[in-house]
Write a protein that holds these residues in place. Structure first.
Motif, mmCIF file in Angstrom:
data_model
loop_
_atom_site.group_PDB
_atom_site.id
_atom_site.type_symbol
_atom_site.label_atom_id
_atom_site.label_comp_id
_atom_site.label_asym_id
_atom_site.label_seq_id
_atom_site.Cartn_x
_atom_site.Cartn_y
_atom_site.Cartn_z
ATOM 1 N N LYS A 140 16.700 -79.595 -2.274
ATOM 2 C CA LYS A 140 16.569 -80.957 -2.484
ATOM 3 C C LYS A 140 17.358 -81.628 -1.240
ATOM 4 O O LYS A 140 16.883 -82.420 -0.605
ATOM 5 N N GLU A 141 18.340 -80.910 -0.711
ATOM 6 C CA GLU A 141 18.982 -81.348 0.165
ATOM 7 C C GLU A 141 18.406 -81.310 1.615
ATOM 8 O O GLU A 141 18.430 -82.047 2.397
ATOM 9 N N ALA A 142 17.712 -80.098 1.637
ATOM 10 C CA ALA A 142 17.091 -79.837 2.834
ATOM 11 C C ALA A 142 15.805 -80.910 3.041
ATOM 12 O O ALA A 142 15.436 -81.494 3.826
ATOM 13 N N LEU A 143 15.298 -81.171 1.908
ATOM 14 C CA LEU A 143 14.335 -82.328 2.023
ATOM 15 C C LEU A 143 14.847 -83.647 2.562
ATOM 16 O O LEU A 143 14.262 -84.384 3.215
ATOM 17 N N GLN A 144 16.020 -84.106 1.769
ATOM 18 C CA GLN A 144 16.934 -85.117 2.237
ATOM 19 C C GLN A 144 16.903 -85.256 3.655
ATOM 20 O O GLN A 144 16.739 -86.220 4.181
ATOM 21 N N LYS A 145 17.491 -84.186 4.105
ATOM 22 C CA LYS A 145 17.627 -84.105 5.599
ATOM 23 C C LYS A 145 16.532 -84.510 6.421
ATOM 24 O O LYS A 145 16.423 -84.947 7.562
ATOM 25 N N VAL A 146 15.480 -83.662 5.912
ATOM 26 C CA VAL A 146 14.103 -83.858 6.949
ATOM 27 C C VAL A 146 13.685 -85.147 6.795
ATOM 28 O O VAL A 146 13.080 -85.750 7.817
ATOM 29 N N HIS A 147 13.602 -85.703 5.461
ATOM 30 C CA HIS A 147 13.332 -86.954 5.412
ATOM 31 C C HIS A 147 13.825 -88.109 6.323
ATOM 32 O O HIS A 147 13.512 -89.197 7.098
ATOM 33 N N GLN A 148 15.328 -87.894 6.156
ATOM 34 C CA GLN A 148 16.182 -88.747 7.149
ATOM 35 C C GLN A 148 16.023 -88.460 8.456
ATOM 36 O O GLN A 148 15.903 -89.568 9.238
ATOM 37 N N ALA A 149 15.875 -87.318 8.885
ATOM 38 C CA ALA A 149 15.672 -87.083 10.436
ATOM 39 C C ALA A 149 14.241 -87.677 10.823
ATOM 40 O O ALA A 149 14.094 -88.273 12.045
ATOM 41 N N CYS A 150 13.234 -87.832 9.846
ATOM 42 C CA CYS A 150 11.828 -88.440 10.379
ATOM 43 C C CYS A 150 12.179 -89.815 10.319
ATOM 44 O O CYS A 150 11.554 -90.580 11.394
ATOM 45 N N GLU A 151 12.674 -90.348 9.566
ATOM 46 C CA GLU A 151 12.753 -91.940 9.252
ATOM 47 C C GLU A 151 13.822 -92.592 10.597
ATOM 48 O O GLU A 151 13.589 -93.580 11.177
ATOM 49 N N LYS A 152 14.808 -91.685 10.960
ATOM 50 C CA LYS A 152 16.048 -92.408 11.719
ATOM 51 C C LYS A 152 15.577 -92.009 13.012
ATOM 52 O O LYS A 152 16.088 -92.562 13.949
ATOM 53 N N LEU A 153 15.099 -90.689 13.336
ATOM 54 C CA LEU A 153 14.725 -90.456 14.869
ATOM 55 C C LEU A 153 13.413 -89.915 15.233
ATOM 56 O O LEU A 153 12.954 -90.218 16.244
ATOM 57 N N LEU A 154 12.786 -89.100 14.488
ATOM 58 C CA LEU A 154 11.506 -88.366 14.895
ATOM 59 C C LEU A 154 10.258 -89.439 14.699
ATOM 60 O O LEU A 154 9.495 -89.314 15.821
ATOM 61 N N ALA A 155 10.218 -90.318 13.900
ATOM 62 C CA ALA A 155 8.945 -91.013 13.834
ATOM 63 C C ALA A 155 9.253 -92.413 13.868
ATOM 64 O O ALA A 155 10.275 -92.931 13.678
ATOM 65 N N ASN A 156 8.492 -93.166 14.664
ATOM 66 C CA ASN A 156 8.572 -94.532 14.769
ATOM 67 C C ASN A 156 7.532 -95.210 13.558
ATOM 68 O O ASN A 156 6.440 -95.309 13.753
ATOM 69 N N VAL A 157 8.234 -95.378 12.454
ATOM 70 C CA VAL A 157 7.640 -95.848 11.213
ATOM 71 C C VAL A 157 6.793 -97.077 11.262
ATOM 72 O O VAL A 157 5.810 -97.363 10.473
ATOM 73 N N ILE A 158 6.895 -97.840 12.357
ATOM 74 C CA ILE A 158 6.160 -99.128 12.476
ATOM 75 C C ILE A 158 4.581 -98.458 13.034
ATOM 76 O O ILE A 158 3.468 -99.034 12.577
ATOM 77 N N MET A 159 4.567 -97.461 13.821
ATOM 78 C CA MET A 159 3.306 -97.127 14.348
ATOM 79 C C MET A 159 2.945 -95.649 13.677
ATOM 80 O O MET A 159 1.885 -95.337 14.162
ATOM 81 N N GLU A 160 3.678 -94.873 13.338
ATOM 82 C CA GLU A 160 3.562 -93.613 12.585
ATOM 83 C C GLU A 160 3.618 -93.243 11.340
ATOM 84 O O GLU A 160 4.698 -93.932 10.623
ATOM 85 N N THR A 161 3.117 -92.295 10.834
ATOM 86 C CA THR A 161 3.219 -91.819 9.492
ATOM 87 C C THR A 161 3.737 -90.391 9.748
ATOM 88 O O THR A 161 3.411 -89.670 10.767
ATOM 89 N N PHE A 162 4.632 -90.068 8.666
ATOM 90 C CA PHE A 162 4.854 -88.611 8.675
ATOM 91 C C PHE A 162 4.668 -87.860 7.380
ATOM 92 O O PHE A 162 4.772 -88.064 6.110
ATOM 93 N N THR A 163 4.546 -86.471 7.485
ATOM 94 C CA THR A 163 4.474 -85.634 6.685
ATOM 95 C C THR A 163 5.012 -84.449 6.763
ATOM 96 O O THR A 163 5.158 -83.841 7.871
ATOM 97 N N TYR A 164 5.784 -83.436 5.644
ATOM 98 C CA TYR A 164 6.558 -82.315 6.020
ATOM 99 C C TYR A 164 6.481 -81.474 4.868
ATOM 100 O O TYR A 164 6.104 -81.810 3.813
ATOM 101 N N ALA A 165 6.350 -80.440 5.109
ATOM 102 C CA ALA A 165 6.822 -79.458 4.024
ATOM 103 C C ALA A 165 7.799 -78.176 4.629
ATOM 104 O O ALA A 165 8.234 -78.070 5.798
ATOM 105 N N ILE A 166 8.634 -77.884 3.607
ATOM 106 C CA ILE A 166 9.559 -76.695 4.243
ATOM 107 C C ILE A 166 9.467 -75.548 3.181
ATOM 108 O O ILE A 166 9.005 -75.461 2.229
#
Lengths: 91, 91
Positions: free
Chosen positions: B54-80
């Protein structure tokens, strides 16, 4: 038949990935702790027409080797599936 | 626990992807025919330390939203997944 190919192209594990390293170092600055390594590559989605799965796989492999990946510095993996519904992409 | 996250970041399907369009147009020049659409995004592999999934998924989601993806122009999916063996990456 129409196929969708999902391709991942990553820097060789033996090579440094400065972009990934920078991202890893900055994770703590945005409040995400515990990130130990980041490697950044490309994800490519191809839509293609082929007679059968074998031909589709051949085309995708060729596309990766000849154009999409730099095989000196990158490795690629791919998977294909039948296109079951038309995506909403209009380009 | 150590986890490996595989993240795909793609341009929104509603947006043009000029890089992908260029690649699609040039496929025939390298002898690969039948490519109808190409969309190019990022594939990111994270190695992280977290107490549980659960914590790992939270961290990955946070990393995507805050740094890795530009949510205006991009969508992200992930698996751990659990890291079952040490990769040969030394950076």
């Amino acid at each position: 038949m129409k196929y969708i190919a999902e391709i991942n192209i990553m820097p060789h594990t033996e090579l440094l990935d400065p972009q990934g390293k920078t991202v890893a170092n900055n994770m703590k600055n945005i409040g995400v702790h515990g990130i130990e390594d980041v490697r950044i590559g490309k994800h490519i989605v191809l839509k293609l027409e082929a007679q059968d799965e074998k031909e589709a796989l051949q085309k995708v492999h060729q596309a990766c080797e000849k154009l999409l990946a730099n095989v000196i510095m990158e490795t690629f993996t791919y998977a294909i599936r039948n296109e079951i519904e038309l995506p909403s992409v209009h380009v």
